[in-house]
Design a protein around this motif. Structure first.
Motif, PDB file in Angstrom:
ATOM      1  N   GLY A 187       0.842  -1.209   0.000  1.00  0.00           N
ATOM      2  CA  GLY A 187       0.000   0.000   0.000  1.00  0.00           C
ATOM      3  C   GLY A 187       0.869   1.247   0.000  1.00  0.00           C
ATOM      4  N   VAL A 188       0.409   2.277   0.735  1.00  0.00           N
ATOM      5  CA  VAL A 188       1.103   3.571   0.755  1.00  0.00           C
ATOM      6  C   VAL A 188       2.564   3.392   1.177  1.00  0.00           C
ATOM      7  N   ILE A 189       2.786   2.659   2.265  1.00  0.00           N
ATOM      8  CA  ILE A 189       4.142   2.537   2.800  1.00  0.00           C
ATOM      9  C   ILE A 189       4.985   1.557   1.972  1.00  0.00           C
ATOM     10  N   ASP A 230       1.707  -8.925  -2.213  1.00  0.00           N
ATOM     11  CA  ASP A 230       0.467  -8.439  -1.594  1.00  0.00           C
ATOM     12  C   ASP A 230      -0.607  -9.482  -1.880  1.00  0.00           C
ATOM     13  N   MET A 232      -2.870  -4.822  -6.634  1.00  0.00           N
ATOM     14  CA  MET A 232      -1.865  -3.917  -6.067  1.00  0.00           C
ATOM     15  C   MET A 232      -0.625  -3.798  -6.955  1.00  0.00           C
ATOM     16  N   LEU A 256       3.223 -14.927  -1.001  1.00  0.00           N
ATOM     17  CA  LEU A 256       4.070 -14.335   0.046  1.00  0.00           C
ATOM     18  C   LEU A 256       5.244 -15.247   0.385  1.00  0.00           C
ATOM     19  N   ASN A 282       4.650  -4.375   5.615  1.00  0.00           N
ATOM     20  CA  ASN A 282       3.841  -3.143   5.611  1.00  0.00           C
ATOM     21  C   ASN A 282       2.364  -3.477   5.449  1.00  0.00           C
ATOM     22  N   ILE A 283       1.878  -4.455   6.186  1.00  0.00           N
ATOM     23  CA  ILE A 283       0.458  -4.811   6.067  1.00  0.00           C
ATOM     24  C   ILE A 283      -0.309  -4.010   7.126  1.00  0.00           C
ATOM     25  N   PRO A 284      -1.641  -4.052   7.115  1.00  0.00           N
ATOM     26  CA  PRO A 284      -2.401  -3.183   8.011  1.00  0.00           C
ATOM     27  C   PRO A 284      -2.022  -3.335   9.495  1.00  0.00           C
ATOM     28  N   GLU A 285      -2.260  -2.251  10.229  1.00  0.00           N
ATOM     29  CA  GLU A 285      -1.824  -2.141  11.630  1.00  0.00           C
ATOM     30  C   GLU A 285      -2.743  -2.949  12.559  1.00  0.00           C
ATOM     31  N   LYS A 332      -0.642  -9.188  11.791  1.00  0.00           N
ATOM     32  CA  LYS A 332       0.811  -9.085  11.608  1.00  0.00           C
ATOM     33  C   LYS A 332       1.509 -10.295  12.231  1.00  0.00           C
ATOM     34  N   SER A 354       7.102  -2.204   9.494  1.00  0.00           N
ATOM     35  CA  SER A 354       6.925  -0.742   9.423  1.00  0.00           C
ATOM     36  C   SER A 354       5.922  -0.244  10.467  1.00  0.00           C
ATOM     37  N   SER A 396       3.530   1.413  13.013  1.00  0.00           N
ATOM     38  CA  SER A 396       3.604   2.760  13.567  1.00  0.00           C
ATOM     39  C   SER A 396       3.680   2.745  15.081  1.00  0.00           C
ATOM     40  N   HIS A 420      10.438   1.685  11.609  1.00  0.00           N
ATOM     41  CA  HIS A 420       9.272   2.541  11.346  1.00  0.00           C
ATOM     42  C   HIS A 420       9.660   3.755  10.499  1.00  0.00           C
ATOM     43  N   PRO A 421       9.136   3.801   9.249  1.00  0.00           N
ATOM     44  CA  PRO A 421       9.476   4.917   8.353  1.00  0.00           C
ATOM     45  C   PRO A 421       8.404   6.010   8.420  1.00  0.00           C
TER      46      PRO A 421
HETATM   47  N1  NAD Z   1       0.435   5.454   6.231  1.00  0.00           N
HETATM   48  C1  NAD Z   1       1.379   5.992   7.000  1.00  0.00           C
HETATM   49  O1  NAD Z   1       1.549   7.229   7.063  1.00  0.00           O
HETATM   50  C2  NAD Z   1       2.322   5.102   7.765  1.00  0.00           C
HETATM   51  C3  NAD Z   1       3.550   5.628   8.195  1.00  0.00           C
HETATM   52  C4  NAD Z   1       4.470   4.779   8.828  1.00  0.00           C
HETATM   53  C5  NAD Z   1       4.146   3.455   9.055  1.00  0.00           C
HETATM   54  N2  NAD Z   1       2.937   2.967   8.665  1.00  0.00           N
HETATM   55  C6  NAD Z   1       2.642   1.546   8.923  1.00  0.00           C
HETATM   56  O2  NAD Z   1       2.823   0.815   7.715  1.00  0.00           O
HETATM   57  C7  NAD Z   1       1.922  -0.295   7.670  1.00  0.00           C
HETATM   58  C8  NAD Z   1       1.108  -0.235   6.397  1.00  0.00           C
HETATM   59  O3  NAD Z   1       0.401   0.981   6.333  1.00  0.00           O
HETATM   60  P1  NAD Z   1      -0.165   1.553   4.940  1.00  0.00           P
HETATM   61  O4  NAD Z   1      -0.583   2.954   5.246  1.00  0.00           O
HETATM   62  O5  NAD Z   1       0.793   1.303   3.852  1.00  0.00           O
HETATM   63  O6  NAD Z   1      -1.463   0.628   4.739  1.00  0.00           O
HETATM   64  P2  NAD Z   1      -2.269   0.324   3.379  1.00  0.00           P
HETATM   65  O7  NAD Z   1      -3.638  -0.026   3.803  1.00  0.00           O
HETATM   66  O8  NAD Z   1      -2.071   1.444   2.400  1.00  0.00           O
HETATM   67  O9  NAD Z   1      -1.539  -0.969   2.780  1.00  0.00           O
HETATM   68  C9  NAD Z   1      -1.618  -2.231   3.366  1.00  0.00           C
HETATM   69  C10 NAD Z   1      -1.434  -3.266   2.266  1.00  0.00           C
HETATM   70  O10 NAD Z   1      -1.309  -4.546   2.869  1.00  0.00           O
HETATM   71  C11 NAD Z   1      -2.004  -5.493   2.053  1.00  0.00           C
HETATM   72  N3  NAD Z   1      -2.330  -6.661   2.854  1.00  0.00           N
HETATM   73  C12 NAD Z   1      -3.354  -6.833   3.712  1.00  0.00           C
HETATM   74  N4  NAD Z   1      -3.264  -8.062   4.275  1.00  0.00           N
HETATM   75  C13 NAD Z   1      -2.169  -8.656   3.752  1.00  0.00           C
HETATM   76  C14 NAD Z   1      -1.551  -9.912   3.938  1.00  0.00           C
HETATM   77  N5  NAD Z   1      -2.044 -10.807   4.773  1.00  0.00           N
HETATM   78  N6  NAD Z   1      -0.438 -10.183   3.246  1.00  0.00           N
HETATM   79  C15 NAD Z   1       0.089  -9.283   2.374  1.00  0.00           C
HETATM   80  N7  NAD Z   1      -0.474  -8.082   2.165  1.00  0.00           N
HETATM   81  C16 NAD Z   1      -1.572  -7.771   2.847  1.00  0.00           C
HETATM   82  C17 NAD Z   1      -3.204  -4.724   1.548  1.00  0.00           C
HETATM   83  O11 NAD Z   1      -3.730  -5.336   0.380  1.00  0.00           O
HETATM   84  C18 NAD Z   1      -2.601  -3.347   1.288  1.00  0.00           C
HETATM   85  O12 NAD Z   1      -2.103  -3.260  -0.039  1.00  0.00           O
HETATM   86  C19 NAD Z   1       1.098  -0.204   8.955  1.00  0.00           C
HETATM   87  O13 NAD Z   1       1.662  -1.033   9.926  1.00  0.00           O
HETATM   88  C20 NAD Z   1       1.245   1.259   9.371  1.00  0.00           C
HETATM   89  O14 NAD Z   1       1.128   1.440  10.753  1.00  0.00           O
HETATM   90  C21 NAD Z   1       2.022   3.752   8.006  1.00  0.00           C
END
Ligand code: NAD
Length: 499
Positions: A13-15, A34, A39, A74, A87-90, A95, A115, A117, A138-139
């Motif tokens: 995702g974003v990270i 992913d 994605m 994976l 970098n999967i959901p928090e 995780k 990653s 948070s 943590h980025p």
């Molecule tokens: N967004 C931010 O500003 C930020 C900053 C620093 C750290 N983080 C951390 O980074 C992590 C990801 O955040 P994000 O914002 O990129 O989330 P996001 O929702 O944009 O991306 C998460 C990705 O994980 C994938 N996913 C879900 N379950 C999965 C699995 N079982 N196996 C593989 N992929 C899977 C999803 O399809 C999605 O593409 C979190 O732990 C968050 O705390 C986020």
């Protein structure tokens, strides 16, 4: 721990997208995994979107870009990667489950970093195989431009894993900040959350709008924070006796207190105020437009800070120094072999290719990039003769005083190029160089550059003799190349013939 050639991403995702862009830019291959096949398109778009700002971050010579591949398997990613960034959901349980599974397929010397948070590494590594190679890294968004990465070890994390992770992140231009002890939210999110909590209170109490609160940072403290953090800034605010006076003067206020420790309840009304406020601030600009604006000023700020060698600017400087050194090390064996050949050869100093962002509206490499490539060749030569960072720090340098570029053919996007260099003349204070930029596929001459450098004492701002060893090395190259013909373009003046 192994050398990292391929970074495996778990979650794109974003990270994950930000990690991919940064790693690819600095020459690391990325294998992105992913659960959602769609994605792949997203991450390729995210990487392309980051490229513009990233390409302006530094002009130091970069290694060839890494290759991006994508999989929904994976475990296959875990088997192939040299370093895995999750970098999967928090969500703690998700995780824990995914990390445990991936750890069973990744070889034992592969570092796995999360990653997260705010989750604790000891909890995340609980069910993993070889948990000693796990840590939190943590980025900050955008990962491809912000250098900070907080490193947090858990109960089982080994110092070797922390050290290996630190080296890898430094390699891709980051500033690893080791957090001494695991705490929820690590360091930065704890600070950011405190500020955000106060913002929510002030909006909830109708004291200020989101725009006014952002102004309260942007026009003041925010400008200070990029170069010095709160503590050093407060030390300055205390006058001659610094922090001690500051604490004496303002310490009692902490008892009043100005701030509220509990967050306000997120009522629908508060949510609406936050959303409407930020929409008004965006003023019709899309998220993409705002991201581009943010990226552009983040690049500019880091370049300004580089001049002062502080904060993110110091990280950028260290990265550039390493990139120049690396480029010099790649050229070194070629230089040595050219110097030992009896026939005397031009030195092959730089191998590069026309990056997409180097191309102008005509579809060819733009003028300023010729100077950049020739400059990189000169830099490589200078490092070889001993004019490096230490030499410059000692107050001596070689300054460009003249450059004449001629263009023979066009260089198109992605074309592979190389530069060869002749030392035409040397004396105590001057070096006369001649570079040829050639196309790799057919050795066609694309451009030449003739340059004169003057050796200076930088403190005095005056020409001064170079160190004898530097002079001797240049002389050795000149003597080895003495049999080479003087290029036809050398010594030519610019202008139309007057008939
Ligand atoms: N967004 C931010 O500003 C930020 C900053 C620093 C750290 N983080 C951390 O980074 C992590 C990801 O955040 P994000 O914002 O990129 O989330 P996001 O929702 O944009 O991306 C998460 C990705 O994980 C994938 N996913 C879900 N379950 C999965 C699995 N079982 N196996 C593989 N992929 C899977 C999803 O399809 C999605 O593409 C979190 O732990 C968050 O705390 C986020």
């Amino acid at each position: 721990m192994r050398q990292v050639k391929t970074l495996g991403l778990l979650g794109t995702g974003v990270i994950g997208g930000g990690w991919a862009a940064r790693a690819l830019h600095f020459g690391i291959d990325v294998l992105a995994a992913d659960v959602k096949p769609e994605m792949e398109t997203w991450i390729r778009g995210a990487v392309a979107n980051a490229e513009g700002a990233l390409s302006r971050l530094t002009f130091a010579p970069l290694p060839p870009k890494g290759r991006l591949s994508f999989t929904t398997d994976l475990r296959a990613m875990a088997r192939q990667a040299d370093f895995i960034q999750e970098n999967i959901p928090e969500q703690l349980e998700l995780k824990q489950r995914v990390l445990a599974d991936v750890s069973r397929h990744a070889p034992g010397d592969v570092v796995i970093a999360s990653s997260t948070s705010g989750l604790l590494p000891s909890e995340l590594q609980r069910d993993m195989e070889a948990p000693q190679r796990f840590l939190v890294a943590h980025p900050f968004n955008p990962v491809y431009l912000l250098p900070l990465v907080e490193l947090v070890g858990g109960e089982h994390t080994s110092p070797q894993a922390l050290a290996a992770a630190g080296s890898f992140y430094r390699y891709i231009g980051m500033h690893p900040l080791k957090v001494r002890r695991e705490v929820p939210g690590h360091l930065t999110d704890r600070l950011q959350e405190a500020l955000w909590r106060e913002i929510l209170h002030l909006v909830n109490d109708g004291v200020a709008t989101t725009g006014e609160l952002d102004d309260s940072i942007v026009y003041g403290p925010g400008l200070r924070w990029a170069g010095m953090g709160t503590n050093l800034i407060y030390h300055l605010a205390g006058g001659e006796s610094g922090m001690r006076h500051m604490l004496r003067q303002f310490g009692p206020c902490l008892q009043w207190p100005w701030t509220k420790l509990e967050a306000p309840e997120l009522t629908e009304e508060l949510i609406d105020r936050m959303v409407e406020g930020t929409q008004a601030q965006a003023n019709g600009r899309s998220i993409r437009e705002l991201e581009r604006l943010r990226d552009d000023y983040l690049v500019a700020i880091q370049q300004v800070l580089r001049q002062y060698n502080i904060g993110a600017g110091a990280t950028l400087r260290a990265l550039e120094e390493r990139l120049y050194e690396q480029s010099g090390a790649v050229a070194c064996p070629g230089i040595e072999s050219a110097l030992s050949s009896d026939s005397g050869e031009a030195l092959r100093l730089i191998e590069t290719h026309v990056r997409p962002e180097w191309v102008d509206y005509n579809g060819h490499m733009t003028d300023s990039r010729y100077l950049q490539v020739f400059g990189d060749a000169t830099d490589t030569l200078f490092r070889y003769i001993g004019v490096d960072d230490d030499y410059r720090k000692s107050g001596r340098a070689l300054y460009t005083v003249e450059t004449h570029v001629t263009h023979n053919a066009e260089a198109k996007a992605a074309e592979a190029l190389y530069v060869t260099t002749q030392v035409l003349a040397v004396d105590d204070k001057r070096v006369h160089l001649f570079h040829c930029l050639n196309r790799r596929r057919d050795d066609a001459l694309i451009a030449t550059a003739e340059q004169l450098y003057l050796h200076v004492n930088t403190a005095a701002g005056k020409a001064a003799p170079m160190e004898s060893l530097v002079r001797a090395r240049l002389e050795k190259i000149r003597a080895a190349q003495a049999g080479l013909a003087v290029p036809a373009q050398a010594g030519r003046s610019v202008g139309m013939s007057r008939t």
